[in-house]
Motif scaffolding. Structure first.
Motif, short mmCIF file in Angstrom:
data_model
loop_
_atom_site.label_atom_id
_atom_site.label_comp_id
_atom_site.label_asym_id
_atom_site.label_seq_id
_atom_site.Cartn_x
_atom_site.Cartn_y
_atom_site.Cartn_z
N SER A 1 0.86 -1.18 0.00
CA SER A 1 0.00 0.00 0.00
C SER A 1 0.90 1.23 0.00
CB SER A 1 -0.92 0.00 1.23
OG SER A 1 -1.66 1.20 1.28
N VAL A 2 0.90 1.95 -1.12
CA VAL A 2 1.77 3.12 -1.23
C VAL A 2 1.12 4.12 -2.18
CG1 VAL A 2 3.12 2.08 -3.11
CG2 VAL A 2 4.13 3.90 -1.73
N LYS A 3 1.23 5.40 -1.84
CA LYS A 3 0.71 6.45 -2.70
C LYS A 3 1.62 7.65 -2.62
CE LYS A 3 -2.46 8.54 0.69
NZ LYS A 3 -3.87 8.93 0.95
N GLN A 4 1.55 8.49 -3.64
CA GLN A 4 2.41 9.68 -3.69
C GLN A 4 1.54 10.93 -3.75
OE1 GLN A 4 5.08 9.87 -7.04
NE2 GLN A 4 6.36 11.40 -6.10
N THR A 5 1.74 11.79 -2.78
CA THR A 5 1.17 13.14 -2.80
C THR A 5 2.37 14.08 -2.70
OG1 THR A 5 0.83 12.98 -0.39
CG2 THR A 5 -1.04 12.43 -1.81
N GLU A 6 2.43 14.92 -1.68
CA GLU A 6 3.67 15.67 -1.46
C GLU A 6 4.72 14.78 -0.81
OE1 GLU A 6 1.09 16.61 2.19
OE2 GLU A 6 0.84 16.12 0.07
N HIS A 7 4.26 13.66 -0.25
CA HIS A 7 5.14 12.63 0.30
C HIS A 7 4.83 11.31 -0.39
CE1 HIS A 7 5.85 15.47 3.61
NE2 HIS A 7 4.53 15.56 3.74
N VAL A 8 5.76 10.36 -0.27
CA VAL A 8 5.45 8.99 -0.65
C VAL A 8 5.08 8.27 0.63
CG1 VAL A 8 6.32 6.85 -1.64
CG2 VAL A 8 7.03 9.04 -2.62
N LYS A 9 3.80 7.91 0.75
CA LYS A 9 3.29 7.32 1.98
C LYS A 9 3.12 5.82 1.80
CE LYS A 9 0.94 11.51 3.57
NZ LYS A 9 -0.31 12.10 4.07
N HIS A 10 3.78 5.07 2.68
CA HIS A 10 3.79 3.61 2.58
C HIS A 10 3.30 3.03 3.90
CE1 HIS A 10 6.31 -0.20 3.20
NE2 HIS A 10 5.31 -0.53 2.41
N GLY A 11 2.56 1.94 3.81
CA GLY A 11 2.01 1.29 4.99
C GLY A 11 3.03 0.41 5.71
N GLY A 12 2.53 -0.62 6.36
CA GLY A 12 3.39 -1.42 7.23
C GLY A 12 3.84 -2.74 6.65
N PHE A 13 3.64 -2.92 5.34
CA PHE A 13 3.95 -4.22 4.74
C PHE A 13 4.41 -4.03 3.31
CE2 PHE A 13 2.52 -7.93 2.21
CZ PHE A 13 3.20 -8.94 2.88
N SER A 14 5.34 -4.87 2.88
CA SER A 14 5.75 -4.87 1.47
C SER A 14 6.21 -6.28 1.10
CB SER A 14 6.89 -3.87 1.22
OG SER A 14 7.97 -4.10 2.10
N MET A 15 5.72 -6.75 -0.04
CA MET A 15 6.07 -8.08 -0.53
C MET A 15 6.20 -8.03 -2.04
SD MET A 15 3.94 -11.64 -0.30
CE MET A 15 4.34 -13.00 -1.43
N LEU A 16 7.21 -8.72 -2.55
CA LEU A 16 7.40 -8.85 -4.00
C LEU A 16 7.46 -10.33 -4.36
CD1 LEU A 16 10.20 -6.16 -4.55
CD2 LEU A 16 7.80 -5.98 -5.23
N ALA A 17 6.75 -10.67 -5.42
CA ALA A 17 6.83 -12.02 -5.98
C ALA A 17 7.41 -11.91 -7.39
CB ALA A 17 5.45 -12.67 -6.02
N PHE A 18 8.49 -12.65 -7.66
CA PHE A 18 9.20 -12.58 -8.93
C PHE A 18 9.06 -13.90 -9.69
CE2 PHE A 18 11.99 -10.01 -6.03
CZ PHE A 18 11.77 -8.77 -6.61
N GLY A 19 9.07 -13.81 -11.00
CA GLY A 19 9.13 -15.01 -11.82
C GLY A 19 9.69 -14.67 -13.19
N ILE A 20 10.62 -15.48 -13.67
CA ILE A 20 11.15 -15.28 -15.03
C ILE A 20 10.07 -15.73 -16.01
CG2 ILE A 20 12.92 -15.97 -16.70
CD1 ILE A 20 14.84 -16.33 -14.32
N HIS A 21 9.65 -14.80 -16.86
CA HIS A 21 8.46 -15.02 -17.69
C HIS A 21 8.77 -15.72 -19.01
CE1 HIS A 21 4.45 -14.24 -19.30
NE2 HIS A 21 5.05 -13.86 -20.43
N ASN A 22 9.87 -15.35 -19.64
CA ASN A 22 10.11 -15.83 -21.00
C ASN A 22 10.96 -17.10 -21.01
OD1 ASN A 22 12.15 -14.15 -20.01
ND2 ASN A 22 12.86 -13.56 -22.05
N LYS A 23 10.92 -17.79 -22.14
CA LYS A 23 11.70 -19.01 -22.30
C LYS A 23 13.11 -18.64 -22.72
CE LYS A 23 7.66 -21.76 -23.67
NZ LYS A 23 7.55 -22.43 -22.37
N LEU A 24 14.08 -19.16 -21.99
CA LEU A 24 15.48 -18.88 -22.27
C LEU A 24 16.25 -20.19 -22.43
CD1 LEU A 24 16.07 -16.17 -19.50
CD2 LEU A 24 15.73 -15.73 -21.95
N GLU A 25 17.34 -20.14 -23.18
CA GLU A 25 18.22 -21.31 -23.27
C GLU A 25 18.79 -21.60 -21.89
OE1 GLU A 25 21.17 -20.47 -26.16
OE2 GLU A 25 19.76 -20.50 -27.87
N ARG A 26 19.20 -22.86 -21.67
CA ARG A 26 19.59 -23.30 -20.34
C ARG A 26 20.67 -22.41 -19.72
NH1 ARG A 26 19.39 -27.20 -16.65
NH2 ARG A 26 21.30 -27.82 -15.58
#
Length: 321
Positions: free
Chosen positions: A132-157
Motif C-alpha cells: 500500500s503506497v501512494k504519492q502526494t507531497e510525500h510517498v506514503k507507505h504502509g506497514g507491509f511490502s512483498m514482492l513475488a518474482f518469476g522469469i516469464h520468458n523461455k530462455l536457453e539453459r
C-alpha cells in the motif's frame, strides 16, 4: 547499475529500498516530478521503514539521458501500463543492452507480452507487488511490502541459469532491506491473485464517484457487485493458469477479499480512481480489456467485467468533451 523507469510511488519505494544496500547504485527516470526529485529527492513516510529523504544516485528526465550515462544490469519498469497510448517496452529500449534483466513492476494482466516481443533474448521478470503506497507531497507507505518474482520468458539453459543467479541476487537485496521477496517458477497465479482486488475495486470505485474501498464494501449492493466481479476473476484466472491462487492476505474467495478490505484501518483509494479524478488515462486495458479477451478465448462468461469496461471507457472518453 540499476535504472528505475517511472518515478511514481512504486518506483520511489522500491528504488529507495534497493538504494539502502551498499551493493547497488540506483538511478531513476522521472517525468512530471523530475525537477522536484532532482532538487529535493523524495520525502518517504513509511510505517514499515520509517521516514527519510531519499535522494537517488542519479535522476533523469528521459530514458535517453539515462542510457547515455551508464550501462544497466537491471531496468525496473514502474511506468503506468497504458498500451492504448504507448508501448512501455519501446519506451525503455534505449536503456536495455543484451545483458540487461528487465523487471516489470506493472499492474494488470498480459503486461509482459510487449517486452517479450521487443526483447526476446533478455531475461524478463514479471514482478507482482503487494504493498500500500501512494504519492502526494510525500510517498506514503504502509506497514507491509512483498514482492513475488518469476522469469516469464523461455530462455536457453545457460541464459536461464545466469538469469536465475541474477534474480536471486536482487531478491536477496530486497530481503536484506526488509522487503519480503519470493521467486516462483510460475508467477501468473500471483498476478491473478493481486488482480482479484485490482480488477474489481479499481473500476467500481470510478463508477461509484470517489468512494474508498472500505465505503464500497459497507454498501450491500456495491459489495455484491464487487464480489460478483471478483468471482469472475477467480474463475477466469484459474482457467487461464490451470492452478489455484496462492491465497495472499488470506484471500481465497470473494467474501474473504471483501472481509480483507474491511479490515484495513485507513481509507484506501484506488489508483484508477485517482487517475479518473485528475482526468488522466486509466489502466483500463490491462485491468479489464486484456482479461476480457482471455475470457472470450477460454469461453468464460464475464458480464460484470465487460459492463465495467464499457463504463470506464466512456468516462475516460468524456474527459475531452
Amino acid at each position: 547499475m540499476y535504472n528505475v523507469v517511472g518515478g511514481g510511488a512504486i518506483g520511489a519505494l522500491f528504488g529507495w529500498r534497493l538504494s539502502q544496500s551498499d551493493k547497488v547504485l540506483v538511478s531513476i527516470v522521472c517525468r512530471s516530478n523530475y525537477r522536484q526529485v532532482k532538487l529535493h529527492g523524495y520525502s518517504m513516510q513509511s510505517a514499515q521503514f520509517g521516514n527519510q529523504i531519499y535522494r537517488p544516485y542519479r535522476v533523469f528526465q528521459t530514458i535517453e539521458e539515462a542510457a547515455q550515462d551508464a550501462s544497466y544490469d537491471y531496468v525496473i519498469v514502474a511506468l503506468k501500463a497504458l498500451p492504448n497510448l504507448y508501448d512501455s517496452a519501446e519506451r525503455i529500449s534505449q536503456a536495455v543492452n543484451p545483458q540487461t534483466m528487465i523487471m516489470v513492476f506493472q499492474n494488470g494482466i498480459g503486461i509482459e507480452e510487449p517486452f517479450v516481443k521487443r526483447f526476446p533474448n533478455n531475461p524478463l521478470v514479471s514482478t507482482v507487488s503487494f504493498v500500500s503506497v501512494k504519492q502526494t507531497e510525500h510517498v506514503k507507505h504502509g506497514g507491509f511490502s512483498m514482492l513475488a518474482f518469476g522469469i516469464h520468458n523461455k530462455l536457453e539453459r545457460a541464459s536461464l541459469l545466469k538469469a536465475s543467479d541474477k534474480l536471486e541476487f536482487i531478491s536477496q537485496v530486497f530481503i536484506d532491506q526488509g522487503v519480503s521477496s519470493i521467486i516462483e517458477q510460475d508467477i501468473q497465479p500471483y498476478r491473478w491473485q493481486k488482480h482479484i482486488l485490482n480488477g474489481s475495486t479499481n473500476p467500481v470505485s470510478v463508477i461509484c464517484g470517489g468512494a474508498s474501498c472500505q465505503e464500497m464494501v459497507k454498501n450491500d449492493y456495491c459489495r455484491k457487485l464487487l464480489e460478483e466481479t471478483m468471482q469472475e476473476i477467480f474463475v477466469l484466472g484459474k482457467k487461464v493458469t490451470g492452478k489455484a491462487f496462492p491465497g495472499t492476505d488470506g484471500i481465497v474467495d470473494p467474501q474473504s477479499a471483501t472481509d480483507y478490505i474491511k479490515s484495513i484501518p485507513v481509507p484506501v483509494y484506488t489508483s484508477m480512481l485517482v487517475d479518473s479524478q485528475n482526468k488522466r488515462p486509466m489502466e483500463r486495458d490491462v485491468i479489464l480489456k486484456n482479461p476480457i479477451m482471455l475470457a472470450d478465448k477460454y469461453g468464460v462468461d464475464v458480464p460484470h467485467m465487460k459492463a465495467l469496461y464499457a463504463m470506464v471507457t466512456m468516462i475516460e472518453e468524456s474527459y475531452s468533451k
